[in-house]
Motif scaffolding. Structure first.
Motif, PDB file in Angstrom:
ATOM      1  N   TRP A  70      43.137 -37.988  31.857  1.00 37.36           N
ATOM      2  CA  TRP A  70      44.546 -37.656  32.074  1.00 37.36           C
ATOM      3  C   TRP A  70      44.918 -36.363  31.361  1.00 37.36           C
ATOM      4  O   TRP A  70      45.630 -35.516  31.923  1.00 37.36           O
ATOM      5  CB  TRP A  70      45.422 -38.809  31.597  1.00 37.36           C
ATOM      6  N   LEU A  71      44.446 -36.192  30.140  1.00 34.65           N
ATOM      7  CA  LEU A  71      44.747 -34.974  29.380  1.00 34.65           C
ATOM      8  C   LEU A  71      44.168 -33.737  30.072  1.00 34.65           C
ATOM      9  O   LEU A  71      44.797 -32.673  30.102  1.00 34.65           O
ATOM     10  CB  LEU A  71      44.184 -35.090  27.962  1.00 34.65           C
ATOM     11  N   ASP A  78      52.912 -33.630  28.012  1.00 33.93           N
ATOM     12  CA  ASP A  78      52.733 -34.055  26.639  1.00 33.93           C
ATOM     13  C   ASP A  78      51.971 -35.371  26.599  1.00 33.93           C
ATOM     14  O   ASP A  78      52.067 -36.181  27.531  1.00 33.93           O
ATOM     15  CB  ASP A  78      54.109 -34.228  25.985  1.00 33.93           C
ATOM     16  N   ILE A  79      51.207 -35.602  25.543  1.00 31.11           N
ATOM     17  CA  ILE A  79      50.438 -36.842  25.421  1.00 31.11           C
ATOM     18  C   ILE A  79      51.336 -38.073  25.469  1.00 31.11           C
ATOM     19  O   ILE A  79      50.938 -39.149  25.907  1.00 31.11           O
ATOM     20  CB  ILE A  79      49.586 -36.839  24.130  1.00 31.11           C
ATOM     21  N   TYR A  80      52.627 -37.913  25.079  1.00 34.98           N
ATOM     22  CA  TYR A  80      53.571 -39.027  25.138  1.00 34.98           C
ATOM     23  C   TYR A  80      53.888 -39.432  26.582  1.00 34.98           C
ATOM     24  O   TYR A  80      54.409 -40.532  26.819  1.00 34.98           O
ATOM     25  CB  TYR A  80      54.867 -38.667  24.423  1.00 34.98           C
ATOM     26  N   VAL A 103      47.753 -43.774  18.657  1.00 33.33           N
ATOM     27  CA  VAL A 103      47.181 -42.623  19.352  1.00 33.33           C
ATOM     28  C   VAL A 103      48.237 -41.557  19.655  1.00 33.33           C
ATOM     29  O   VAL A 103      48.109 -40.399  19.239  1.00 33.33           O
ATOM     30  CB  VAL A 103      46.471 -43.067  20.644  1.00 33.33           C
ATOM     31  N   GLN A 104      49.267 -41.922  20.395  1.00 30.21           N
ATOM     32  CA  GLN A 104      50.247 -40.915  20.802  1.00 30.21           C
ATOM     33  C   GLN A 104      51.028 -40.365  19.602  1.00 30.21           C
ATOM     34  O   GLN A 104      51.258 -39.158  19.516  1.00 30.21           O
ATOM     35  CB  GLN A 104      51.183 -41.498  21.858  1.00 30.21           C
ATOM     36  N   CYS A 105      51.404 -41.229  18.685  1.00 33.19           N
ATOM     37  CA  CYS A 105      52.094 -40.731  17.484  1.00 33.19           C
ATOM     38  C   CYS A 105      51.131 -39.960  16.591  1.00 33.19           C
ATOM     39  O   CYS A 105      51.511 -38.974  15.956  1.00 33.19           O
ATOM     40  CB  CYS A 105      52.710 -41.894  16.710  1.00 33.19           C
ATOM     41  N   GLU A 110      49.202 -32.478  17.742  1.00 33.77           N
ATOM     42  CA  GLU A 110      47.985 -31.667  17.818  1.00 33.77           C
ATOM     43  C   GLU A 110      47.945 -30.811  19.087  1.00 33.77           C
ATOM     44  O   GLU A 110      48.527 -31.170  20.117  1.00 33.77           O
ATOM     45  CB  GLU A 110      46.744 -32.574  17.785  1.00 33.77           C
ATOM     46  N   GLU A 111      47.235 -29.697  19.004  1.00 34.82           N
ATOM     47  CA  GLU A 111      47.024 -28.862  20.185  1.00 34.82           C
ATOM     48  C   GLU A 111      46.132 -29.593  21.174  1.00 34.82           C
ATOM     49  O   GLU A 111      45.333 -30.453  20.794  1.00 34.82           O
ATOM     50  CB  GLU A 111      46.372 -27.534  19.784  1.00 34.82           C
ATOM     51  N   ARG A 112      46.267 -29.244  22.449  1.00 33.12           N
ATOM     52  CA  ARG A 112      45.507 -29.929  23.491  1.00 33.12           C
ATOM     53  C   ARG A 112      44.003 -29.805  23.250  1.00 33.12           C
ATOM     54  O   ARG A 112      43.253 -30.755  23.497  1.00 33.12           O
ATOM     55  CB  ARG A 112      45.894 -29.367  24.870  1.00 33.12           C
ATOM     56  N   ARG A 113      43.562 -28.684  22.761  1.00 32.56           N
ATOM     57  CA  ARG A 113      42.122 -28.505  22.523  1.00 32.56           C
ATOM     58  C   ARG A 113      41.592 -29.547  21.536  1.00 32.56           C
ATOM     59  O   ARG A 113      40.525 -30.124  21.738  1.00 32.56           O
ATOM     60  CB  ARG A 113      41.853 -27.104  21.978  1.00 32.56           C
TER      61      ARG A 113
END
Length: 217
Positions: A70-71, A78-80, A103-105, A110-113
């Motif tokens: 998904w990422l 956003d990961i949220y 995980v999400q919190c 953090e950066e996507r990388r």
């Protein structure tokens, strides 16, 4: 046997060990590392714990793979925005809470990388740690036991599936005199007196489990 102590682990101890070792500081060590890595302790698990641990690790591994996909597919989101309930993947209420709060919190800032890098490592490492615990660190895994009378007696306690963990622990105690059951932040710790009252009403006053938090062992 030359070991100084024999202990039976609840699933929570195994999971705490895994998550204390994984990248991202998902969960702090709550005594599991000291116990599991101590060669002077003879470590056992019951069949319920063995199956529950395996199933949880397999589900989480698939969830991490799904989140990683998904990422990669949604670089602008956003990961949220990841919603496990909308994904075609099996999950439990505990898994949902884990993703939201751990995980999400934990990775939201953090950066996507780094998110991608850490989740690749999570996916790879959880399977390795699961195998290492069962094959190298646990001394004996017992089959799951059945005791319908005891399970019924435990029925009014708010310990959910841990009733089966208790049933296994009682049979292990009866078979090999291993009476210490170790858990972390578990309902069975806080209900230990009531659990033992139920056990003794079925098995007699001489049988008692010593239910302890990992930090107290």
């Amino acid at each position: 046997m030359s070991t100084s102590k024999e202990v039976n682990f609840d699933t929570s101890v195994l999971l705490n060990y895994v998550y204390a070792k994984l990248p991202g500081e998902i969960e702090e060590d709550k005594g599991s590392e000291r116990l599991i890595e101590n060669s002077d302790i003879y470590k056992v698990i019951g069949g319920k714990v063995s199956g529950e641990f395996e199933r949880c690790c397999e589900r989480r591994n698939k969830i991490y793979d799904d989140l990683l996909d998904w990422l990669e597919e949604n670089p602008d989101l956003d990961i949220y925005d990841y919603d496990i309930s909308q994904r075609d993947i099996q999950s439990s209420p505990n898994d949902t809470s884990h993703i939201r709060y751990d995980v999400q919190c934990g990775w939201g800032h953090e950066e996507r990388r780094k998110q991608l890098s850490d989740f690749r490592r999570l996916s790879q490492n959880i399977e390795t740690l699961q195998r290492e615990i069962i094959e190298s660190l646990i001394d004996k895994s017992y089959p799951e036991s059945s005791n319908s009378k005891l399970k019924k007696e435990l029925g009014d306690l708010d310990i959910d599936h841990d009733k089966d963990v208790i049933v296994d622990a009682v049979e292990i105690h009866k078979k090999d005199s291993i009476g210490i059951l170790v858990a972390i932040d578990s309902d069975i710790v806080y209900n230990s007196d009531r659990i033992n009252n139920r056990i003794q009403s079925i098995e007699g006053s001489k049988l008692k489990l010593q239910i302890m938090k990992a930090d107290d062992v």
